[in-house]
Write an enzyme that holds these catalytic residues in place. Structure first.
Site, PDB file in Angstrom:
ATOM      1  N   PHE A 158     -29.216 -37.780  -3.938  1.00 41.14           N
ATOM      2  CA  PHE A 158     -28.422 -36.540  -4.041  1.00 41.14           C
ATOM      3  C   PHE A 158     -28.519 -35.711  -2.747  1.00 41.14           C
ATOM      4  O   PHE A 158     -27.501 -35.464  -2.080  1.00 41.14           O
ATOM      5  CB  PHE A 158     -28.902 -35.763  -5.283  1.00 41.14           C
ATOM      6  CG  PHE A 158     -28.631 -34.290  -5.271  1.00 41.14           C
ATOM      7  CD1 PHE A 158     -27.352 -33.797  -5.030  1.00 41.14           C
ATOM      8  CD2 PHE A 158     -29.662 -33.376  -5.509  1.00 41.14           C
ATOM      9  CE1 PHE A 158     -27.108 -32.423  -5.024  1.00 41.14           C
ATOM     10  CE2 PHE A 158     -29.428 -32.019  -5.503  1.00 41.14           C
ATOM     11  CZ  PHE A 158     -28.152 -31.535  -5.261  1.00 41.14           C
ATOM     12  N   TYR A 201     -47.001 -36.053  -9.380  1.00 39.54           N
ATOM     13  CA  TYR A 201     -45.943 -35.806  -8.387  1.00 39.54           C
ATOM     14  C   TYR A 201     -46.405 -34.775  -7.344  1.00 39.54           C
ATOM     15  O   TYR A 201     -46.285 -34.985  -6.141  1.00 39.54           O
ATOM     16  CB  TYR A 201     -44.686 -35.303  -9.108  1.00 39.54           C
ATOM     17  CG  TYR A 201     -43.546 -34.918  -8.205  1.00 39.54           C
ATOM     18  CD1 TYR A 201     -42.744 -35.885  -7.612  1.00 39.54           C
ATOM     19  CD2 TYR A 201     -43.261 -33.578  -7.947  1.00 39.54           C
ATOM     20  CE1 TYR A 201     -41.696 -35.529  -6.783  1.00 39.54           C
ATOM     21  CE2 TYR A 201     -42.214 -33.215  -7.125  1.00 39.54           C
ATOM     22  CZ  TYR A 201     -41.428 -34.188  -6.552  1.00 39.54           C
ATOM     23  OH  TYR A 201     -40.397 -33.836  -5.730  1.00 39.54           O
ATOM     24  N   ALA A 212     -38.415 -40.963  -2.330  1.00 44.66           N
ATOM     25  CA  ALA A 212     -39.566 -40.682  -3.194  1.00 44.66           C
ATOM     26  C   ALA A 212     -39.234 -41.020  -4.639  1.00 44.66           C
ATOM     27  O   ALA A 212     -38.066 -41.169  -4.989  1.00 44.66           O
ATOM     28  CB  ALA A 212     -39.924 -39.186  -3.108  1.00 44.66           C
ATOM     29  N   ARG A 251     -35.915 -19.468 -12.115  1.00 43.04           N
ATOM     30  CA  ARG A 251     -36.004 -20.477 -11.064  1.00 43.04           C
ATOM     31  C   ARG A 251     -35.280 -19.956  -9.827  1.00 43.04           C
ATOM     32  O   ARG A 251     -34.339 -19.180  -9.919  1.00 43.04           O
ATOM     33  CB  ARG A 251     -35.348 -21.800 -11.492  1.00 43.04           C
ATOM     34  CG  ARG A 251     -36.094 -22.572 -12.580  1.00 43.04           C
ATOM     35  CD  ARG A 251     -37.454 -23.055 -12.104  1.00 43.04           C
ATOM     36  NE  ARG A 251     -38.174 -23.854 -13.096  1.00 43.04           N
ATOM     37  CZ  ARG A 251     -38.981 -23.353 -14.025  1.00 43.04           C
ATOM     38  NH1 ARG A 251     -39.174 -22.049 -14.124  1.00 43.04           N
ATOM     39  NH2 ARG A 251     -39.622 -24.154 -14.848  1.00 43.04           N
ATOM     40  N   ARG A 308     -41.015 -26.537 -22.792  1.00 41.95           N
ATOM     41  CA  ARG A 308     -41.386 -27.866 -22.293  1.00 41.95           C
ATOM     42  C   ARG A 308     -42.841 -27.841 -21.816  1.00 41.95           C
ATOM     43  O   ARG A 308     -43.228 -26.890 -21.116  1.00 41.95           O
ATOM     44  CB  ARG A 308     -40.466 -28.196 -21.103  1.00 41.95           C
ATOM     45  CG  ARG A 308     -40.005 -29.601 -21.061  1.00 41.95           C
ATOM     46  CD  ARG A 308     -38.771 -29.818 -20.244  1.00 41.95           C
ATOM     47  NE  ARG A 308     -38.827 -29.355 -18.871  1.00 41.95           N
ATOM     48  CZ  ARG A 308     -37.857 -29.600 -17.982  1.00 41.95           C
ATOM     49  NH1 ARG A 308     -36.799 -30.288 -18.327  1.00 41.95           N
ATOM     50  NH2 ARG A 308     -37.946 -29.155 -16.757  1.00 41.95           N
ATOM     51  N   VAL A 328     -31.465 -28.726 -14.192  1.00 44.30           N
ATOM     52  CA  VAL A 328     -30.858 -27.967 -15.292  1.00 44.30           C
ATOM     53  C   VAL A 328     -29.389 -27.637 -15.019  1.00 44.30           C
ATOM     54  O   VAL A 328     -28.567 -27.645 -15.945  1.00 44.30           O
ATOM     55  CB  VAL A 328     -31.702 -26.693 -15.595  1.00 44.30           C
ATOM     56  CG1 VAL A 328     -31.706 -25.723 -14.416  1.00 44.30           C
ATOM     57  CG2 VAL A 328     -31.213 -26.005 -16.844  1.00 44.30           C
ATOM     58  N   ILE A 329     -29.028 -27.379 -13.781  1.00 47.60           N
ATOM     59  CA  ILE A 329     -27.633 -26.994 -13.499  1.00 47.60           C
ATOM     60  C   ILE A 329     -26.691 -28.170 -13.767  1.00 47.60           C
ATOM     61  O   ILE A 329     -25.627 -28.008 -14.377  1.00 47.60           O
ATOM     62  CB  ILE A 329     -27.499 -26.448 -12.053  1.00 47.60           C
ATOM     63  CG1 ILE A 329     -28.234 -25.099 -11.977  1.00 47.60           C
ATOM     64  CG2 ILE A 329     -26.029 -26.332 -11.631  1.00 47.60           C
ATOM     65  CD1 ILE A 329     -28.129 -24.364 -10.660  1.00 47.60           C
ATOM     66  N   LYS A 350     -47.099 -35.325  -3.368  1.00 47.83           N
ATOM     67  CA  LYS A 350     -46.381 -34.586  -2.313  1.00 47.83           C
ATOM     68  C   LYS A 350     -47.374 -33.871  -1.403  1.00 47.83           C
ATOM     69  O   LYS A 350     -47.211 -33.840  -0.178  1.00 47.83           O
ATOM     70  CB  LYS A 350     -45.404 -33.568  -2.938  1.00 47.83           C
ATOM     71  CG  LYS A 350     -44.135 -34.198  -3.476  1.00 47.83           C
ATOM     72  CD  LYS A 350     -43.219 -34.646  -2.337  1.00 47.83           C
ATOM     73  CE  LYS A 350     -41.977 -35.355  -2.818  1.00 47.83           C
ATOM     74  NZ  LYS A 350     -41.176 -35.932  -1.728  1.00 47.83           N
ATOM     75  N   ILE A 399     -31.946 -24.933 -24.619  1.00 42.60           N
ATOM     76  CA  ILE A 399     -32.828 -24.150 -23.743  1.00 42.60           C
ATOM     77  C   ILE A 399     -34.257 -24.282 -24.253  1.00 42.60           C
ATOM     78  O   ILE A 399     -34.539 -24.056 -25.429  1.00 42.60           O
ATOM     79  CB  ILE A 399     -32.389 -22.666 -23.676  1.00 42.60           C
ATOM     80  CG1 ILE A 399     -31.028 -22.582 -22.969  1.00 42.60           C
ATOM     81  CG2 ILE A 399     -33.443 -21.806 -22.981  1.00 42.60           C
ATOM     82  CD1 ILE A 399     -30.521 -21.176 -22.712  1.00 42.60           C
TER      83      ILE A 399
END
Ligand code: UD1
Length: 320
Positions: A16, A147, A81, A215, A274, A191-192, A151, A207
Protein backbone atom coordinates in the site's frame (compact mmCIF):
# COMPACT_ATOMS: atom_id res chain seq x y z
CA UNK A 1 9.72 17.42 -6.62
CA UNK A 2 13.23 17.37 -8.09
CA UNK A 3 15.26 14.65 -6.42
CA UNK A 4 19.02 14.91 -5.85
CA UNK A 5 19.54 11.17 -6.33
CA UNK A 6 19.25 8.94 -9.38
CA UNK A 7 18.59 5.37 -8.34
CA UNK A 8 16.51 3.92 -5.52
CA UNK A 9 15.46 0.53 -4.22
CA UNK A 10 12.05 0.20 -2.55
CA UNK A 11 11.61 -3.01 -0.54
CA UNK A 12 7.91 -3.75 -0.16
CA UNK A 13 7.27 -1.54 -3.18
CA UNK A 14 4.14 -3.47 -4.20
CA UNK A 15 2.45 -2.76 -0.87
CA UNK A 16 0.00 0.00 0.00
CA UNK A 17 2.53 2.65 1.07
CA UNK A 18 5.38 1.28 -1.07
CA UNK A 19 3.42 1.53 -4.31
CA UNK A 20 2.64 5.20 -3.69
CA UNK A 21 6.33 5.84 -3.02
CA UNK A 22 7.34 4.03 -6.24
CA UNK A 23 4.84 6.15 -8.17
CA UNK A 24 6.33 9.38 -6.77
CA UNK A 25 9.91 8.27 -7.47
CA UNK A 26 9.10 7.23 -11.03
CA UNK A 27 7.31 10.50 -11.75
CA UNK A 28 10.30 12.44 -10.38
CA UNK A 29 12.46 10.69 -13.00
CA UNK A 30 14.21 8.34 -10.60
CA UNK A 31 15.41 4.91 -11.68
CA UNK A 32 13.47 2.58 -9.40
CA UNK A 33 13.93 -1.05 -8.41
CA UNK A 34 11.24 -2.83 -6.40
CA UNK A 35 11.89 -5.94 -4.34
CA UNK A 36 8.71 -7.56 -3.02
CA UNK A 37 7.75 -11.19 -2.45
CA UNK A 38 4.05 -10.29 -2.91
CA UNK A 39 3.13 -11.96 0.39
CA UNK A 40 1.00 -8.99 1.39
CA UNK A 41 1.86 -6.64 -1.48
CA UNK A 42 -0.06 -6.86 -4.73
CA UNK A 43 1.33 -6.54 -8.26
CA UNK A 44 -1.91 -4.79 -9.24
CA UNK A 45 -0.80 -1.81 -7.10
CA UNK A 46 1.96 -1.16 -9.66
CA UNK A 47 0.14 -2.15 -12.83
CA UNK A 48 -0.19 1.46 -14.01
CA UNK A 49 3.62 1.84 -13.83
CA UNK A 50 4.48 -1.27 -15.86
CA UNK A 51 7.75 -0.92 -17.76
CA UNK A 52 8.85 2.07 -15.71
CA UNK A 53 10.71 0.23 -12.96
CA UNK A 54 12.64 -3.01 -12.39
CA UNK A 55 11.00 -5.69 -10.35
CA UNK A 56 12.43 -8.53 -8.25
CA UNK A 57 9.74 -10.85 -6.94
CA UNK A 58 11.86 -11.98 -4.03
CA UNK A 59 11.96 -12.09 -0.26
CA UNK A 60 14.30 -9.60 1.45
CA UNK A 61 16.10 -12.62 2.95
CA UNK A 62 17.25 -13.76 -0.50
CA UNK A 63 20.70 -12.20 -0.20
CA UNK A 64 21.63 -12.64 -3.86
CA UNK A 65 18.54 -10.89 -5.17
CA UNK A 66 18.78 -8.21 -2.51
CA UNK A 67 22.38 -7.39 -3.43
CA UNK A 68 21.54 -7.29 -7.14
CA UNK A 69 18.57 -5.01 -6.43
CA UNK A 70 20.64 -2.65 -4.26
CA UNK A 71 23.52 -2.41 -6.71
CA UNK A 72 24.40 1.19 -7.62
CA UNK A 73 21.45 2.54 -5.66
CA UNK A 74 21.83 5.89 -3.94
CA UNK A 75 18.96 5.29 -1.54
CA UNK A 76 17.16 2.25 -0.13
CA UNK A 77 13.63 2.75 1.21
CA UNK A 78 12.99 -0.26 3.43
CA UNK A 79 9.26 -0.89 3.77
CA UNK A 80 9.03 -4.67 3.39
CA UNK A 81 7.70 -6.28 6.58
CA UNK A 82 5.10 -8.51 8.16
CA UNK A 83 2.82 -5.54 8.83
CA UNK A 84 -0.04 -7.15 10.70
CA UNK A 85 0.34 -6.93 14.48
CA UNK A 86 -1.96 -9.95 15.08
CA UNK A 87 0.04 -12.03 12.59
CA UNK A 88 3.21 -11.31 14.54
CA UNK A 89 1.36 -12.39 17.69
CA UNK A 90 0.28 -15.68 16.06
CA UNK A 91 3.69 -16.38 14.64
CA UNK A 92 6.38 -14.30 16.35
CA UNK A 93 9.33 -16.35 15.13
CA UNK A 94 8.49 -16.24 11.42
CA UNK A 95 7.68 -12.54 11.69
CA UNK A 96 10.98 -11.83 13.44
CA UNK A 97 12.83 -13.59 10.62
CA UNK A 98 11.44 -10.96 8.25
CA UNK A 99 11.13 -7.87 10.43
CA UNK A 100 14.40 -8.25 12.32
CA UNK A 101 16.75 -10.48 10.36
CA UNK A 102 15.35 -9.24 7.03
CA UNK A 103 15.97 -5.64 8.06
CA UNK A 104 19.50 -6.49 9.12
CA UNK A 105 20.10 -8.10 5.72
CA UNK A 106 18.78 -5.00 3.96
CA UNK A 107 21.12 -2.78 5.99
CA UNK A 108 24.04 -5.08 5.31
CA UNK A 109 23.33 -5.18 1.56
CA UNK A 110 23.15 -1.38 1.59
CA UNK A 111 26.50 -1.23 3.36
CA UNK A 112 28.19 -3.65 0.97
CA UNK A 113 26.70 -2.01 -2.10
CA UNK A 114 27.81 1.40 -0.79
CA UNK A 115 24.31 2.82 -0.77
CA UNK A 116 24.39 6.36 0.54
CA UNK A 117 21.25 6.37 2.66
CA UNK A 118 18.65 3.95 4.06
CA UNK A 119 15.20 5.20 5.08
CA UNK A 120 13.52 2.71 7.41
CA UNK A 121 9.74 2.52 7.90
CA UNK A 122 9.03 2.02 11.58
CA UNK A 123 5.84 2.36 13.60
CA UNK A 124 4.29 4.26 16.48
CA UNK A 125 3.60 0.78 17.89
CA UNK A 126 6.93 1.04 19.69
CA UNK A 127 5.36 3.59 22.12
CA UNK A 128 2.84 1.00 23.35
CA UNK A 129 0.16 2.30 25.69
CA UNK A 130 2.10 5.13 27.28
CA UNK A 131 -0.80 7.47 28.16
CA UNK A 132 1.21 10.66 27.77
CA UNK A 133 0.34 12.75 24.73
CA UNK A 134 1.56 13.63 22.26
CA UNK A 135 3.96 10.72 21.77
CA UNK A 136 7.42 12.08 21.18
CA UNK A 137 10.68 10.46 20.14
CA UNK A 138 12.30 11.05 23.54
CA UNK A 139 9.83 8.70 25.26
CA UNK A 140 11.08 5.37 26.47
CA UNK A 141 9.77 2.65 24.10
CA UNK A 142 7.16 0.27 25.57
CA UNK A 143 6.66 -2.39 22.89
CA UNK A 144 3.57 -4.54 23.58
CA UNK A 145 3.61 -6.92 20.62
CA UNK A 146 6.22 -8.93 18.74
CA UNK A 147 5.62 -6.47 15.91
CA UNK A 148 6.69 -3.51 18.07
CA UNK A 149 9.73 -5.38 19.45
CA UNK A 150 10.78 -6.29 15.91
CA UNK A 151 10.41 -2.74 14.61
CA UNK A 152 12.38 -1.44 17.59
CA UNK A 153 15.14 -4.01 17.07
CA UNK A 154 15.42 -2.95 13.44
CA UNK A 155 15.55 0.70 14.53
CA UNK A 156 18.46 -0.16 16.82
CA UNK A 157 20.27 -1.98 14.01
CA UNK A 158 19.73 1.06 11.81
CA UNK A 159 21.30 3.30 14.42
CA UNK A 160 24.23 0.89 14.91
CA UNK A 161 24.87 0.88 11.16
CA UNK A 162 24.93 4.66 11.22
CA UNK A 163 27.37 4.78 14.13
CA UNK A 164 29.63 1.87 13.17
CA UNK A 165 29.72 1.99 9.41
CA UNK A 166 28.85 5.61 8.71
CA UNK A 167 25.97 4.65 6.44
CA UNK A 168 23.39 7.46 6.47
CA UNK A 169 20.08 6.34 7.93
CA UNK A 170 16.72 7.85 8.80
CA UNK A 171 13.95 6.14 10.77
CA UNK A 172 10.32 7.16 10.27
CA UNK A 173 7.74 6.12 12.88
CA UNK A 174 4.43 6.15 11.04
CA UNK A 175 1.16 6.75 12.84
CA UNK A 176 -2.10 5.51 11.22
CA UNK A 177 -1.56 5.72 7.48
CA UNK A 178 -4.58 5.67 5.14
CA UNK A 179 -5.43 6.35 1.52
CA UNK A 180 -6.22 4.73 -1.84
CA UNK A 181 -5.16 1.08 -2.33
CA UNK A 182 -5.24 0.16 1.36
CA UNK A 183 -6.69 -3.35 1.41
CA UNK A 184 -9.89 -3.55 3.51
CA UNK A 185 -10.28 -7.32 3.32
CA UNK A 186 -8.83 -8.51 6.62
CA UNK A 187 -10.19 -7.92 10.15
CA UNK A 188 -6.84 -6.24 10.85
CA UNK A 189 -6.99 -3.83 7.95
CA UNK A 190 -6.81 -0.11 8.68
CA UNK A 191 -10.04 1.21 10.19
CA UNK A 192 -10.57 3.79 7.43
CA UNK A 193 -10.45 1.18 4.66
CA UNK A 194 -12.93 -0.99 6.59
CA UNK A 195 -15.34 1.85 7.44
CA UNK A 196 -15.39 3.18 3.88
CA UNK A 197 -16.09 -0.20 2.39
CA UNK A 198 -18.87 -0.79 4.94
CA UNK A 199 -20.50 2.58 4.26
CA UNK A 200 -20.46 1.92 0.51
CA UNK A 201 -22.11 -1.46 1.10
CA UNK A 202 -24.73 0.29 3.24
CA UNK A 203 -23.64 -1.74 6.25
CA UNK A 204 -23.07 -0.56 9.80
CA UNK A 205 -19.52 -0.32 11.12
CA UNK A 206 -18.45 -2.34 14.11
CA UNK A 207 -16.80 -0.11 16.69
CA UNK A 208 -14.61 -1.76 19.32
CA UNK A 209 -15.15 -0.20 22.75
CA UNK A 210 -17.01 3.09 23.15
CA UNK A 211 -15.52 4.71 20.04
CA UNK A 212 -13.91 7.50 22.06
CA UNK A 213 -10.43 6.20 21.33
CA UNK A 214 -8.40 8.52 19.10
CA UNK A 215 -5.90 7.96 16.33
CA UNK A 216 -3.55 10.24 14.42
CA UNK A 217 -4.42 9.59 10.78
CA UNK A 218 -1.96 10.54 8.08
CA UNK A 219 -2.69 10.52 4.37
CA UNK A 220 -0.39 8.29 2.31
CA UNK A 221 0.84 11.13 0.05
CA UNK A 222 2.21 12.89 3.13
CA UNK A 223 4.03 9.71 4.16
CA UNK A 224 5.58 9.56 0.69
CA UNK A 225 6.67 13.17 1.04
CA UNK A 226 8.26 12.39 4.42
CA UNK A 227 10.21 9.53 2.82
CA UNK A 228 11.53 11.74 0.02
CA UNK A 229 12.59 14.42 2.49
CA UNK A 230 14.21 11.83 4.77
CA UNK A 231 16.21 10.52 1.82
CA UNK A 232 17.75 13.89 1.19
CA UNK A 233 17.59 16.17 4.26
CA UNK A 234 21.08 16.78 5.66
CA UNK A 235 19.97 16.79 9.29
CA UNK A 236 17.93 13.59 9.05
CA UNK A 237 20.87 11.25 9.09
CA UNK A 238 21.02 9.02 12.18
CA UNK A 239 17.65 10.34 13.38
CA UNK A 240 14.30 8.86 14.41
CA UNK A 241 11.20 10.90 13.54
CA UNK A 242 7.45 10.57 14.11
CA UNK A 243 5.39 10.89 10.95
CA UNK A 244 1.85 11.87 11.85
CA UNK A 245 -0.48 14.83 11.52
CA UNK A 246 -0.31 15.97 15.13
CA UNK A 247 -4.11 15.73 15.44
CA UNK A 248 -6.19 13.02 17.11
CA UNK A 249 -9.54 11.95 15.64
CA UNK A 250 -12.00 9.84 17.63
CA UNK A 251 -13.31 6.67 16.01
CA UNK A 252 -16.95 7.77 16.51
CA UNK A 253 -16.19 11.00 14.67
CA UNK A 254 -14.45 9.05 11.89
CA UNK A 255 -17.56 6.93 11.29
CA UNK A 256 -19.83 10.02 11.32
CA UNK A 257 -17.59 11.76 8.78
CA UNK A 258 -17.62 8.74 6.47
CA UNK A 259 -21.41 8.34 6.80
CA UNK A 260 -21.86 12.00 5.88
CA UNK A 261 -19.70 11.53 2.76
CA UNK A 262 -21.69 8.47 1.71
CA UNK A 263 -24.97 10.29 2.26
CA UNK A 264 -26.12 7.54 4.58
CA UNK A 265 -27.06 7.54 8.20
CA UNK A 266 -26.01 4.23 9.71
CA UNK A 267 -25.77 3.62 13.43
CA UNK A 268 -22.59 1.73 14.30
CA UNK A 269 -22.68 -1.54 16.22
CA UNK A 270 -20.63 -1.38 19.40
CA UNK A 271 -18.77 -4.40 20.67
CA UNK A 272 -16.03 -5.24 23.18
CA UNK A 273 -12.82 -3.26 23.19
CA UNK A 274 -10.10 -5.01 21.20
CA UNK A 275 -7.46 -6.61 23.43
CA UNK A 276 -4.41 -4.39 23.63
CA UNK A 277 -6.16 -1.47 21.91
CA UNK A 278 -4.56 1.76 22.97
CA UNK A 279 -6.89 4.62 23.95
CA UNK A 280 -5.24 7.77 22.70
CA UNK A 281 -2.65 8.19 19.99
CA UNK A 282 -1.41 11.55 18.76
CA UNK A 283 2.00 12.22 17.25
CA UNK A 284 4.36 14.93 18.42
CA UNK A 285 5.59 16.23 15.08
CA UNK A 286 8.15 18.88 16.04
CA UNK A 287 11.19 16.77 15.24
CA UNK A 288 10.12 16.00 11.67
CA UNK A 289 9.29 19.68 11.22
CA UNK A 290 12.69 20.71 12.50
CA UNK A 291 14.82 18.10 10.71
CA UNK A 292 12.86 17.56 7.51
CA UNK A 293 10.80 20.72 7.32
CA UNK A 294 7.93 18.25 7.11
CA UNK A 295 4.31 19.20 7.60
CA UNK A 296 1.18 17.40 6.47
CA UNK A 297 -0.29 19.01 3.40
CA UNK A 298 -3.45 16.94 3.26
CA UNK A 299 -5.92 17.68 6.05
CA UNK A 300 -7.98 14.87 7.58
CA UNK A 301 -11.12 16.21 5.84
CA UNK A 302 -9.45 16.40 2.41
CA UNK A 303 -7.70 13.03 2.76
CA UNK A 304 -10.93 11.32 3.78
CA UNK A 305 -12.69 12.81 0.76
CA UNK A 306 -9.95 11.70 -1.67
CA UNK A 307 -9.85 8.22 -0.17
CA UNK A 308 -13.62 7.84 -0.20
CA UNK A 309 -13.70 8.78 -3.88
CA UNK A 310 -11.18 6.03 -4.58
CA UNK A 311 -13.16 3.39 -2.67
CA UNK A 312 -16.33 4.52 -4.42
CA UNK A 313 -14.68 3.87 -7.80
CA UNK A 314 -13.00 0.65 -6.72
CA UNK A 315 -15.78 -0.78 -4.62
CA UNK A 316 -15.06 -4.16 -3.06
CA UNK A 317 -17.46 -6.68 -1.63
CA UNK A 318 -15.13 -8.24 0.95
CA UNK A 319 -14.40 -6.37 4.10
CA UNK A 320 -12.71 -7.24 7.38
C1 UD1 B 1 -2.21 0.80 14.00
C2 UD1 B 1 -1.46 0.05 12.92
C3 UD1 B 1 -0.52 -0.92 13.51
C4 UD1 B 1 0.38 -0.24 14.53
C5 UD1 B 1 -0.47 0.47 15.58
C6 UD1 B 1 0.42 1.25 16.52
C7 UD1 B 1 -2.92 -0.01 10.98
C8 UD1 B 1 -3.80 -0.85 10.11
N1 UD1 B 1 -2.42 -0.63 12.07
O1 UD1 B 1 -3.06 -0.09 14.68
O2 UD1 B 1 0.28 -1.48 12.47
O3 UD1 B 1 1.15 -1.19 15.20
O4 UD1 B 1 -1.31 1.39 14.92
O5 UD1 B 1 -0.30 1.72 17.60
O6 UD1 B 1 -2.65 1.14 10.70
N2 UD1 B 1 -11.55 -0.15 14.91
C9 UD1 B 1 -12.92 -0.25 15.02
N3 UD1 B 1 -13.59 -1.00 14.10
C10 UD1 B 1 -12.96 -1.64 13.06
C11 UD1 B 1 -11.55 -1.53 12.95
C12 UD1 B 1 -10.88 -0.78 13.91
O7 UD1 B 1 -13.54 0.28 15.96
O8 UD1 B 1 -13.66 -2.28 12.24
C13 UD1 B 1 -10.82 0.67 15.89
C14 UD1 B 1 -9.74 -0.12 16.61
O9 UD1 B 1 -10.26 -0.78 17.74
C15 UD1 B 1 -8.75 1.00 16.98
C16 UD1 B 1 -8.91 2.01 15.84
O10 UD1 B 1 -10.14 1.70 15.19
O11 UD1 B 1 -9.12 1.59 18.20
C17 UD1 B 1 -7.79 1.94 14.81
O12 UD1 B 1 -7.65 0.58 14.42
P1 UD1 B 1 -6.62 0.12 13.27
O13 UD1 B 1 -6.88 0.86 12.03
O14 UD1 B 1 -6.67 -1.36 13.23
O15 UD1 B 1 -5.21 0.63 13.76
P2 UD1 B 1 -4.43 0.48 15.18
O16 UD1 B 1 -5.04 -0.53 16.04
O17 UD1 B 1 -4.28 1.87 15.71
Amino acid sequence: MKLPFKKALVTGGAGFIGSHLVEALVSAGCQVTVLDNLSSGNAANLKHLEGKFSFYQEDIREAKALHAAAEKCDVVFHLAAVVSVPLTIENPVDAAAVNEMGSLLVLDAARKQQVKRVVFSSSCAIYGDDPRLPKHEGMHPKPMSPYAVQKLAAEYYTSVFYNLYGIETAVLRYFNVYGPRQDPSSPYSGVISIFMTKALLNEAAVIYGDGNQSRDFIYVADVVKANLLAATAKNASGQVMNIGSGRGVRINKLWQTICALSGRSLDPRYTNKRPGDIVESVAGIERAKELLDFECEVSFEKGIELTFEWYRKNQRSEVG
